[in-house]
Design an enzyme around this catalytic site. Sequence first.
Site, short mmCIF file in Angstrom:
data_model
loop_
_atom_site.label_atom_id
_atom_site.label_comp_id
_atom_site.label_asym_id
_atom_site.label_seq_id
_atom_site.Cartn_x
_atom_site.Cartn_y
_atom_site.Cartn_z
N ASP A 182 20.42 -1.03 -9.50
CA ASP A 182 20.19 -2.05 -9.35
C ASP A 182 19.78 -2.29 -10.88
O ASP A 182 18.49 -1.96 -11.69
CB ASP A 182 18.89 -2.69 -8.71
CG ASP A 182 18.65 -4.30 -8.41
OD1 ASP A 182 18.94 -4.66 -9.23
OD2 ASP A 182 18.47 -4.37 -7.24
N ASP A 233 20.85 -8.42 -11.64
CA ASP A 233 19.11 -9.05 -11.40
C ASP A 233 19.67 -10.41 -11.93
O ASP A 233 19.30 -10.96 -13.41
CB ASP A 233 17.97 -8.46 -11.30
CG ASP A 233 16.79 -8.84 -10.60
OD1 ASP A 233 17.05 -9.55 -9.17
OD2 ASP A 233 15.43 -8.84 -10.92
N GLU A 261 23.70 -11.62 -9.64
CA GLU A 261 23.00 -11.96 -9.22
C GLU A 261 22.49 -13.29 -9.53
O GLU A 261 22.22 -13.65 -11.14
CB GLU A 261 21.87 -11.62 -8.34
CG GLU A 261 20.81 -12.54 -7.90
CD GLU A 261 19.78 -12.42 -8.00
OE1 GLU A 261 18.60 -12.70 -6.65
OE2 GLU A 261 19.42 -12.28 -8.33
N HIS A 318 17.01 -8.46 0.43
CA HIS A 318 15.36 -8.13 0.46
C HIS A 318 15.00 -9.08 0.12
O HIS A 318 14.02 -9.35 0.44
CB HIS A 318 15.38 -6.41 -0.21
CG HIS A 318 15.72 -7.56 -2.58
ND1 HIS A 318 17.25 -7.82 -2.31
CD2 HIS A 318 15.30 -7.60 -3.03
CE1 HIS A 318 16.92 -7.99 -3.32
NE2 HIS A 318 15.80 -8.19 -3.78
N ASP A 319 15.58 -10.19 -0.41
CA ASP A 319 14.69 -11.86 -0.51
C ASP A 319 14.40 -12.60 0.26
O ASP A 319 14.30 -13.62 0.13
CB ASP A 319 15.41 -12.32 -1.64
CG ASP A 319 15.22 -11.55 -3.49
OD1 ASP A 319 14.33 -10.42 -2.93
OD2 ASP A 319 16.08 -11.57 -4.63
O1 TEU Z 1 15.38 -12.58 -7.20
C1 TEU Z 1 16.27 -13.23 -8.28
C2 TEU Z 1 15.31 -14.92 -7.10
O2 TEU Z 1 15.74 -15.79 -7.79
C3 TEU Z 1 14.48 -15.05 -6.67
O3 TEU Z 1 13.38 -16.02 -6.75
C4 TEU Z 1 14.66 -14.98 -5.28
O4 TEU Z 1 14.96 -16.56 -5.07
C5 TEU Z 1 13.58 -15.23 -4.31
O5 TEU Z 1 13.15 -13.74 -4.16
C6 TEU Z 1 13.21 -15.40 -2.96
O6 TEU Z 1 12.49 -15.86 -1.84
C7 TEU Z 1 15.32 -10.85 -7.84
C8 TEU Z 1 15.83 -9.98 -6.90
O7 TEU Z 1 16.26 -10.03 -5.66
C9 TEU Z 1 14.01 -10.54 -6.43
O8 TEU Z 1 13.48 -9.36 -5.40
C10 TEU Z 1 12.59 -9.93 -7.51
O9 TEU Z 1 12.05 -10.27 -7.38
C11 TEU Z 1 13.27 -11.05 -8.67
O10 TEU Z 1 14.33 -11.29 -8.69
C12 TEU Z 1 12.95 -10.82 -10.35
O11 TEU Z 1 13.26 -9.87 -10.53
#
Ligand code: TEU
Length: 558
Positions: free
Chosen positions: A96, A196, A252, A329-330
């Site tokens: 990542d 990311d 992403e 994971h989000d």
């Molecule tokens: O996520 C980006 C992102 O857009 C997040 O704000 C997402 O919309 C949100 O978590 C949804 O609930 C990436 C990573 O995948 C995330 O885990 C990180 O927290 C974030 O970037 C910051 O690095």
Amino acid sequence: MKKELASIVYQIWPRSFKDSNGDGIGDLGGIIEKLDYLKSLNVTYLWLSPVYVSGNYDYGYDIDDYYNINPEYGTLEQFDHLVTEAKKRGIGIIMDMVANHTSSSHIWFKKAMESPDSPYREYYFFKKGKKGKEPNNWISLFGGSAWTKVSEDEYVLTMFAEQQVDLNWENPKVRDGIVEIMKFWLKRGVSGFRYDVINIISKMEGLPDKNPHKKGYQFADDYINSLPKAFDYIEEVMAKVREEFDLFTVGEGMLLTQDAAKRYSDLNNPLFDMMFQFDLALIDCGPLGKYDFRKFYHWTIKEFKSIVRKWQMDMQNRNYWMANYLSNHDQPRHISHYGHDKKYRVESAKAWAMFNFTLRGTPFMYQGEEIGMTDCKLEMNEWKDIEAITDYKVLQSMMKLPAFIAKRVIQKKTRDNARTPVQWSTSAYAGFSTVQPWIKLNPNYNEINVEQQEYDADSILNFYRRLTRFYLDHPVLTFGSWTEILVDHPQIIAYIREDEHEKLQIIINLSAKPVTLLIDEPFGEDLLTTKKEVAPWNHKMVFAPYEGRVSRLKKHES
Ligand code: TEU
Ligand code: CA
């Protein structure tokens, strides 16, 4: 087209995958232990959410040191061992790459804070406040102001948590620094990166206020999202890396537009091999994103289909490439979000899996979905997710929600839902660890776990194994054309995938109600079905709740 587009990427969120040394925290040793299991799922790449040294405010997305492994997860030697062992099984490791921000404990930021003339101040966005207030009115993606105070009258830009400081990509030293990090890991044998929030690396020049006439913090999306310079920066750093290495890349894209997607992952001239978009994940949210609850619980299969159609058609017509996923994971677990996590958990898990692996694009899957893991209700004192904890306050202060409703919204949407430990068995702590895990274990592990599903030929797990094998054996599923049928059907999603060798028809009932279909030419030969026993093709077909079939049709001479 690059043959790696026909891959299966399995995402690991290491902290909750498998603990190998009995401290309650998943680690590299745990991943190594499970490589044969992952191989049995026909996975070709493992994407590891960040394993670098981190203060864990955002569990690895706040990186202190990009050149080392978080000691909780293991050592560099162990990492090298993981790369070697994975390679033996034909599996590549994807790291990542968090390049929009470093943590506030990173050496660059520490040096920037040493003195007002430190050259490292150019690595970030430092700015004087306005009349005792933040320099502009941008809102952080985790809620509240996007600025963090660093001295009496000075702030630094932090689009996520205050421990995640946005890098200034305008500075060539930042770009070279990122190139160097990538090369370091590529030399260690990794196969590529997931980038990311890569579409927000360029910020509007001068960092102006958004809608200065409106009160309060503003969502700065159009001031940070895929600005022209973002493409230039990416082109430059990727060219430098590609001089020396071939690699697999997925970006992403937060709030990704289709025009931007076309530029990021154009098949003729890709900056990245593929991109993620969030439209399905946000299907039931208002314009302010995930915690904008106004539409909650109201989404229809028709809306779902129109989002799928929008992307499938556009990437095909304009020749770009997307990564397909349902969980990560989000987001909450997709069975709880789109499927049916009670009565039809097994059926809906298979239906959604079949959908994800038969779309045009490259399929990604997330740890635990292969056994149909579900959301887990966490009480406030059990919350770990910084986004949830911050937004709980924002929902009350900015959106004026009563506390008990704010709590319910968070419980439904918190990222912790997807971050409970993988349920390996019925033993103590679900076989994840020998001690109490770092986060709550879903109490349903006695009914939902890998061990039990290993022995059941009809389990979700064994269905995934057949599905992934089938996907790899049928390149038409990756590269073939996508043509929707039964477009207006309110319960069924259906499409034809076709190339010069093969024509496949996919019909999936995405609803909890049976559907009767009248079919003109019922000549399908079923190749893969979610149900063990299916009725033969006929002019009148009944699809059970969440039943899906992939059938081969005769190719007509043209
Ligand atoms: O996520 C980006 C992102 O857009 C997040 O704000 C997402 O919309 C949100 O978590 C949804 O609930 C990436 C990573 O995948 C995330 O885990 C990180 O927290 C974030 O970037 C910051 O690095
Ligand atoms: Ca451990």
